[in-house]
Design a protein around this motif. Structure first.
Motif, short mmCIF file in Angstrom:
data_model
loop_
_atom_site.label_atom_id
_atom_site.label_comp_id
_atom_site.label_asym_id
_atom_site.label_seq_id
_atom_site.Cartn_x
_atom_site.Cartn_y
_atom_site.Cartn_z
N VAL A 30 0.84 -1.20 0.00
CA VAL A 30 0.00 0.00 0.00
C VAL A 30 0.87 1.25 0.00
O VAL A 30 0.61 2.21 -0.74
CB VAL A 30 -0.96 -0.01 1.21
N ARG A 31 1.92 1.25 0.79
CA ARG A 31 2.81 2.41 0.85
C ARG A 31 3.50 2.65 -0.49
O ARG A 31 3.53 3.77 -1.00
CB ARG A 31 3.85 2.22 1.96
N ARG A 32 4.02 1.59 -1.10
CA ARG A 32 4.69 1.73 -2.39
C ARG A 32 3.70 2.12 -3.48
O ARG A 32 4.02 2.92 -4.36
CB ARG A 32 5.38 0.42 -2.77
N GLY A 33 2.51 1.57 -3.43
CA GLY A 33 1.50 1.91 -4.43
C GLY A 33 1.07 3.36 -4.34
O GLY A 33 0.94 4.04 -5.36
N SER A 34 0.88 3.86 -3.13
CA SER A 34 0.48 5.26 -2.99
C SER A 34 1.62 6.18 -3.39
O SER A 34 1.40 7.23 -3.98
CB SER A 34 0.02 5.55 -1.57
N ARG A 38 1.42 8.96 -6.35
CA ARG A 38 1.83 10.37 -6.16
C ARG A 38 2.84 10.79 -7.21
O ARG A 38 2.77 11.89 -7.75
CB ARG A 38 2.41 10.57 -4.77
N ARG A 39 3.79 9.91 -7.50
CA ARG A 39 4.80 10.24 -8.52
C ARG A 39 4.17 10.39 -9.90
O ARG A 39 4.51 11.31 -10.64
CB ARG A 39 5.87 9.16 -8.57
N ARG A 40 3.27 9.49 -10.24
CA ARG A 40 2.60 9.59 -11.54
C ARG A 40 1.77 10.87 -11.63
O ARG A 40 1.75 11.53 -12.66
CB ARG A 40 1.70 8.38 -11.77
N ARG A 41 1.07 11.20 -10.54
CA ARG A 41 0.26 12.41 -10.53
C ARG A 41 1.14 13.64 -10.69
O ARG A 41 0.82 14.56 -11.45
CB ARG A 41 -0.55 12.49 -9.24
N ALA A 42 2.28 13.68 -9.99
CA ALA A 42 3.19 14.81 -10.09
C ALA A 42 3.78 14.90 -11.50
O ALA A 42 3.88 15.99 -12.07
CB ALA A 42 4.31 14.67 -9.06
N ALA A 43 4.13 13.77 -12.08
CA ALA A 43 4.68 13.78 -13.45
C ALA A 43 3.63 14.25 -14.44
O ALA A 43 3.93 15.03 -15.35
CB ALA A 43 5.18 12.38 -13.83
N ARG A 44 2.39 13.82 -14.27
CA ARG A 44 1.31 14.24 -15.16
C ARG A 44 1.08 15.74 -15.05
O ARG A 44 0.93 16.45 -16.06
CB ARG A 44 0.04 13.47 -14.83
N ARG A 45 1.08 16.27 -13.82
CA ARG A 45 0.89 17.71 -13.63
C ARG A 45 2.05 18.49 -14.24
O ARG A 45 1.85 19.55 -14.84
CB ARG A 45 0.76 18.03 -12.14
N LEU A 46 3.27 17.98 -14.09
CA LEU A 46 4.42 18.65 -14.67
C LEU A 46 4.34 18.67 -16.19
O LEU A 46 4.63 19.70 -16.82
CB LEU A 46 5.72 17.96 -14.22
#
Length: 82
Positions: A30-34, A38-46
């Protein structure tokens, strides 16, 4: 190994009892998945930010340079004094 032997080996593997899963594995997953989300969301926003910045830069350049306007002809000098 022919096909019936491969099928029999696959059945033996599938009929085995699965190994026990460690109890703390779920929390790690769960920790690694979240973190991955978060990384994917940040990359998408960037990427969206870079795309919008590029579009704004292109619009500013286009309004300043006006590449759609034909440049004035420089082959013939203006004739004045008739």
């Amino acid at each position: 190994m022919n096909r019936p032997e491969r099928e029999a080996a696959a059945r033996r593997i599938m009929e085995r009892v699965p190994p026990p899963v460690p109890p703390d594995l779920y929390a790690d997953v769960v920790r690694r998945g979240s973190r991955l989300l978060r990384r994917r969301r940040a990359a998408r926003r960037l990427m969206w930010l870079l795309l919008c910045a590029g579009a704004v830069a292109f619009l500013v350049w286009a309004m300043a340079a006006r590449p759609w306007v034909e440049p004035p002809s420089q082959t013939t000098p203006p004739y004045s004094g008739w």
